[in-house]
Design an enzyme around this catalytic site. Structure first.
Site, PDB file in Angstrom:
ATOM      1  N   ASP A 198       0.904  -0.893  -0.152  1.00  0.00           N
ATOM      2  CA  ASP A 198      -0.083  -0.037  -0.145  1.00  0.00           C
ATOM      3  C   ASP A 198       0.859   1.380  -0.119  1.00  0.00           C
ATOM      4  O   ASP A 198       1.960   1.238   0.396  1.00  0.00           O
ATOM      5  CB  ASP A 198      -1.058   0.000   1.186  1.00  0.00           C
ATOM      6  CG  ASP A 198      -2.047   1.044   1.169  1.00  0.00           C
ATOM      7  OD1 ASP A 198      -2.079   1.853   0.188  1.00  0.00           O
ATOM      8  OD2 ASP A 198      -2.426   1.371   2.302  1.00  0.00           O
ATOM      9  N   SER A 199       0.385   2.405  -0.155  1.00  0.00           N
ATOM     10  CA  SER A 199       1.050   3.473  -0.128  1.00  0.00           C
ATOM     11  C   SER A 199       1.269   4.076   1.053  1.00  0.00           C
ATOM     12  O   SER A 199       2.069   4.827   1.400  1.00  0.00           O
ATOM     13  CB  SER A 199       0.364   4.692  -0.886  1.00  0.00           C
ATOM     14  OG  SER A 199      -0.826   5.027  -0.636  1.00  0.00           O
TER      15      SER A 199
ATOM     16  N   CYS B   3      -4.580  -1.545  -2.148  1.00  0.00           N
ATOM     17  CA  CYS B   3      -4.743   0.257  -2.516  1.00  0.00           C
ATOM     18  C   CYS B   3      -5.501   0.241  -3.543  1.00  0.00           C
ATOM     19  O   CYS B   3      -5.108  -0.194  -4.788  1.00  0.00           O
ATOM     20  CB  CYS B   3      -3.267   0.561  -2.728  1.00  0.00           C
ATOM     21  SG  CYS B   3      -3.447   2.441  -3.302  1.00  0.00           S
TER      22      CYS B   3
ATOM     23  N   GLU C  65      -4.121   7.166   9.454  1.00  0.00           N
ATOM     24  CA  GLU C  65      -2.840   7.243   9.857  1.00  0.00           C
ATOM     25  C   GLU C  65      -2.541   7.561  11.213  1.00  0.00           C
ATOM     26  O   GLU C  65      -1.713   7.050  11.798  1.00  0.00           O
ATOM     27  CB  GLU C  65      -2.009   8.028   8.702  1.00  0.00           C
ATOM     28  CG  GLU C  65      -2.081   7.602   7.392  1.00  0.00           C
ATOM     29  CD  GLU C  65      -0.731   6.620   7.084  1.00  0.00           C
ATOM     30  OE1 GLU C  65       0.177   6.748   7.768  1.00  0.00           O
ATOM     31  OE2 GLU C  65      -0.891   5.919   5.959  1.00  0.00           O
TER      32      GLU C  65
ATOM     33  N   CYS D 129     -11.557   2.815   0.810  1.00  0.00           N
ATOM     34  CA  CYS D 129     -10.043   2.835   0.664  1.00  0.00           C
ATOM     35  C   CYS D 129      -9.806   2.179   1.847  1.00  0.00           C
ATOM     36  O   CYS D 129     -10.476   1.821   2.996  1.00  0.00           O
ATOM     37  CB  CYS D 129      -9.880   4.261   1.072  1.00  0.00           C
ATOM     38  SG  CYS D 129      -7.982   4.611   1.589  1.00  0.00           S
TER      39      CYS D 129
ATOM     40  N   HIS E  21      -7.631   2.407   4.201  1.00  0.00           N
ATOM     41  CA  HIS E  21      -7.405   3.064   5.242  1.00  0.00           C
ATOM     42  C   HIS E  21      -8.859   3.043   6.133  1.00  0.00           C
ATOM     43  O   HIS E  21      -8.484   3.222   7.611  1.00  0.00           O
ATOM     44  CB  HIS E  21      -6.853   4.423   5.083  1.00  0.00           C
ATOM     45  CG  HIS E  21      -5.319   4.576   4.899  1.00  0.00           C
ATOM     46  ND1 HIS E  21      -4.915   4.566   3.615  1.00  0.00           N
ATOM     47  CD2 HIS E  21      -4.394   5.139   5.816  1.00  0.00           C
ATOM     48  CE1 HIS E  21      -3.646   4.781   3.703  1.00  0.00           C
ATOM     49  NE2 HIS E  21      -3.473   4.911   5.020  1.00  0.00           N
TER      50      HIS E  21
END
Length: 263
Positions: free
Chosen positions: A11-12, A75, A152, A183, A185
């Site tokens: 993932d980024s 991602c 994050e 997403c 995240h």
């Protein structure tokens, strides 16, 4: 396939850890390597050629170094752009992630919400999914990079500001009965999103489906009590590294290792 197959998750950022959690719940005995390309984060701002070059360079190097058996691109942005190139150049399975529009549309009675990054919301691939699977239900789309940052921050031990989250989600609140977390995240802040949208809204993500796909491709039917190895890499020194490593330790990972990219 060996019970100790080597899985690479990409993932980024740390969003792919939500996918890792789903896979490891089914197959804790496997060896997991996680890489996040934080040097180029966020991916939605990269042009396609740059993104393809970066992801291909990272993945092919790690596949060779760690004798990887299966790759998971956790991602949405990378999946819609890089999968054809990776699948053409690798001999092992490559699993991608797309917003769970299809299963969500079957559950929606009133309207479907797609909460994703701005890049995913504007991508033609996403609109094709909506046209294919949700023609009979209205779809409210919300693109937010702030939600990514919140996830994050939460992983590093920072509390989510519910009033700020409510403001971000305001465009879809009270209009939908099913929300797709588009997403990887976003499942990391699923509880907070649920509290804002209300318990009557069903939240759907792709993590469990990806875990089933990985299990099927590896041909491993049952989990064992044995735990595999966990390593995590970043292409740049991560921010609040100490707090991040504390959270990663709870997920079974050793501290983040630096994986500089040269292309």
């Amino acid at each position: 396939m060996s019970q100790t197959a080597n899985v690479l998750i990409f993932d980024s950022g740390v969003g792919g850890l939500s996918v890792y959690k789903e896979i490891v719940a089914k197959l804790p005995q496997l060896n997991y390597t996680y890489i996040f390309d934080n040097e180029a984060y966020p991916y939605g701002e990269l042009d396609h050629d740059t993104l393809i070059r970066r992801v291909e360079a990272i993945i092919t190097r790690l596949v060779a170094q760690h004798q990887i058996d299966i790759v998971v691109i956790a991602c949405n942005t990378a999946s819609t752009i890089v999968l054809p190139t990776l699948r053409a150049n690798l001999t092992i399975p490559v699993v991608g992630v797309v917003p769970a529009i299809k299963p969500a549309s079957n559950l929606a009675n009133k309207a479907l919400g797609l909460i994703a990054t701005p890049a995913t919301i504007t991508r033609e691939y996403t609109h094709d999914l909506v046209r294919s699977f949700s023609q009979s239900k209205p779809v409210e789309m919300l693109g937010s990079t702030r939600l990514v940052d919140m996830a994050e921050e939460k992983l590093r031990g920072n509390a989510i500001d519910i009033s700020e989250l409510s403001e971000v989600l305001k465009p879809v609140a009270h209009h939908i009965d099913v929300a797709v977390l588009g997403c990887t995240h976003f499942p990391l802040i699923k509880e907070e999103i649920q509290s804002v949208l209300g318990e009557e809204v069903i939240l759907i993500d792709s993590g469990e489906a990806i875990a089933r796909r990985v299990q099927g491709l590896l041909g491993i039917e049952e989990k064992t009590a044995e735990l595999g190895k966990r390593e995590i890499f970043a292409t740049a020194p991560p921010w609040e590294e100490g707090a991040l490593n504390k959270a990663l330790n709870e997920l079974g990972f050793s501290p983040v290792q630096y994986f500089p990219l040269t292309i």
